[in-house]
Design a protein around this motif. Structure first.
Motif, mmCIF file in Angstrom:
data_model
loop_
_atom_site.group_PDB
_atom_site.id
_atom_site.type_symbol
_atom_site.label_atom_id
_atom_site.label_comp_id
_atom_site.label_asym_id
_atom_site.label_seq_id
_atom_site.Cartn_x
_atom_site.Cartn_y
_atom_site.Cartn_z
ATOM 1 N N ARG A 100 -37.556 -70.771 81.087
ATOM 2 C CA ARG A 100 -38.005 -71.994 81.771
ATOM 3 C C ARG A 100 -38.962 -72.818 80.904
ATOM 4 O O ARG A 100 -39.112 -74.022 81.097
ATOM 5 C CB ARG A 100 -38.645 -71.655 83.114
ATOM 6 C CG ARG A 100 -39.985 -70.960 82.977
ATOM 7 C CD ARG A 100 -40.503 -70.427 84.288
ATOM 8 N NE ARG A 100 -41.774 -69.753 84.105
ATOM 9 C CZ ARG A 100 -41.921 -68.527 83.613
ATOM 10 N NH1 ARG A 100 -40.861 -67.831 83.275
ATOM 11 N NH2 ARG A 100 -43.112 -67.994 83.475
ATOM 12 N N SER A 101 -39.621 -72.138 79.945
ATOM 13 C CA SER A 101 -40.588 -72.870 79.112
ATOM 14 C C SER A 101 -39.887 -73.702 78.036
ATOM 15 O O SER A 101 -40.525 -74.505 77.365
ATOM 16 C CB SER A 101 -41.558 -71.901 78.451
ATOM 17 O OG SER A 101 -40.887 -71.136 77.489
ATOM 18 N N VAL A 103 -37.727 -76.639 76.998
ATOM 19 C CA VAL A 103 -37.300 -77.911 77.600
ATOM 20 C C VAL A 103 -36.694 -78.796 76.509
ATOM 21 O O VAL A 103 -36.869 -78.556 75.333
ATOM 22 C CB VAL A 103 -38.496 -78.647 78.261
ATOM 23 C CG1 VAL A 103 -39.000 -77.896 79.459
ATOM 24 C CG2 VAL A 103 -39.610 -78.870 77.257
ATOM 25 N N ARG A 129 -41.037 -77.121 73.725
ATOM 26 C CA ARG A 129 -41.441 -76.215 74.799
ATOM 27 C C ARG A 129 -42.282 -76.970 75.809
ATOM 28 O O ARG A 129 -42.805 -78.048 75.507
ATOM 29 C CB ARG A 129 -42.230 -75.040 74.220
ATOM 30 C CG ARG A 129 -41.373 -74.150 73.358
ATOM 31 C CD ARG A 129 -42.219 -73.212 72.559
ATOM 32 N NE ARG A 129 -42.987 -72.355 73.431
ATOM 33 C CZ ARG A 129 -44.172 -71.837 73.086
ATOM 34 N NH1 ARG A 129 -44.689 -72.097 71.921
ATOM 35 N NH2 ARG A 129 -44.822 -71.064 73.924
ATOM 36 N N ALA A 130 -42.408 -76.363 76.976
ATOM 37 C CA ALA A 130 -43.145 -77.041 78.050
ATOM 38 C C ALA A 130 -44.590 -77.303 77.641
ATOM 39 O O ALA A 130 -45.221 -78.244 78.113
ATOM 40 C CB ALA A 130 -43.095 -76.200 79.312
#
Lengths: 161, 193
Positions: A100-101, A103, A129-130
């Motif tokens: 999820r991190s 992006v 990355r986020a």
């Protein structure tokens, strides 16, 4: 008359002195846990990128040039999506949670004749990355030309036995 | 002048002390649980990395000519078998390919936790420090022309402890390259011309 008991101020100072180190320890534990999660996310990002480099390490120089040409890096997103779609449902949601991190879209770059060595290329893949800090992985390769590689297999990517 | 402590003061002090102890206990429990989760999460990553590296190290050296003959993926992908060339012994013309298998075995104390087992000629060996919930192996052919014959897609769901704490899911593509046999060379015998 003066009483020899505690004053409220004394108690508050004592509590403050006791709470200071306690809060500092709390901060240390919290930041340690946050660092662990950040490092885990970084490891996951590196696993994903190294894995993609493994896929392309066997490709011909012509394929690598095409992959790194503008607008073609979508293939990497597609590869990751294909792999997620092949996973069992319960692992699919967990894997999505792990990554999820990550992006944005992949960025791919090819540097040819690295350090003046003919045929040596550096394939670099990076991803945002986020946290805003991108993660980048590169690999030095000596890719063959398409003519020197064996014929394409009959099954496409995604087949299994 | 009194130098002692009144009952009210003692009550207030005891109350504040109780409050402090209660706060400490809550923080201990909350942050202890947080740090335990973080450690288990790291151990789960560790489990996946260990399993992937063991398999990768063997797959890099495996004897592979054709997927149908040289690779077995039993139990719907929850295991893997292949042959591994052994070191050359006295006879330089003979290479022994030893069968190697990877599979999961349940941890006795927990039905949902598995250990990774590597079996070769020397027997079974538990990969230590590696607890898995699931392992799925697939053989994937490359999309286009590639120097690799294919890839082994290994998906691992790792756990941090034998009790099942901590989760991490990773997937790896391990390239499979066919072994190139060296051309047979005629070695003339003694006395031949």
């Amino acid at each position: 008359m003066r009483r020899g008991g505690f004053q409220l101020m004394e108690i508050l100072v004592a509590l403050g002195l006791a709470a200071g180190p306690l809060l500092f320890i709390v901060h240390l534990v919290q930041s340690s846990a946050a660092t662990v999660h950040a490092l885990k996310d970084l490891t996951t990002a590196q696993f994903v990128l190294i894995d993609l480099l493994n896929v392309f390490a066997g490709d011909s120089i012509e394929d690598l040039r095409e992959l790194t040409s503008p607008g073609k890096a979508d293939r990497l997103n597609q590869l990751v999506e294909n792999r997620i779609s092949r996973m069992p449902v319960f692992l699919r949601s967990r894997y999505r949670d792990e990554i999820r991190s990550l992006v944005g879209t992949f960025d791919c770059r090819l540097d040819e004749d690295v350090d003046g060595q003919k045929g040596l290329v550096r394939l670099t893949v990076s991803l945002a990355r986020a946290t805003g800090e991108p993660v980048t992985v590169f690999r030095l390769l000596r890719p063959a030309s398409a003519a020197a590689l064996p014929e394409e297999p009959t099954e496409g990517e995604g087949s299994s036995q | 002048m009194r130098a002692g402590v009144t009952l009210v003061e003692m009550s207030v002090a005891a109350g504040l002390f109780g409050l402090l102890i209660g706060t400490c206990a809550t923080l201990w429990s909350t942050f202890g649980s947080k740090s335990r989760q973080a450690i288990e999460s790291c151990d789960a990553v560790h489990s996946v990395a260990i399993a992937a590296e063991f398999i990768r190290r063997d797959v890099e050296r495996m004897y592979f000519q054709e997927a149908q003959q040289d690779l077995a993926i039993p139990d719907h992908g929850r295991g893997l078998s292949f042959r591994l060339p052994q070191k050359l012994q006295g006879d330089l013309w003979t290479v022994y390919n030893e069968p190697v298998s990877y599979y999961l075995r349940r941890v006795p104390a927990n039905v949902d936790v598995f250990q990774l087992i590597r079996k070769d000629g020397a027997g079974e060996r538990v990969i230590r420090g590696c607890y898995l919930e699931e392992m799925l192996v697939r053989y994937v052919a490359p999309a286009g022309k590639s120097r690799y014959e294919g890839f082994l897609e290994v998906t691992l769901a790792g756990l941090g402890t034998a009790e099942g704490g901590g989760h991490y899911t990773g997937t790896f593509l391990l390239p499979v390259q066919a072994i190139k046999r060296p051309p047979m060379t005629y070695v003339p015998g003694r006395g031949s011309t």
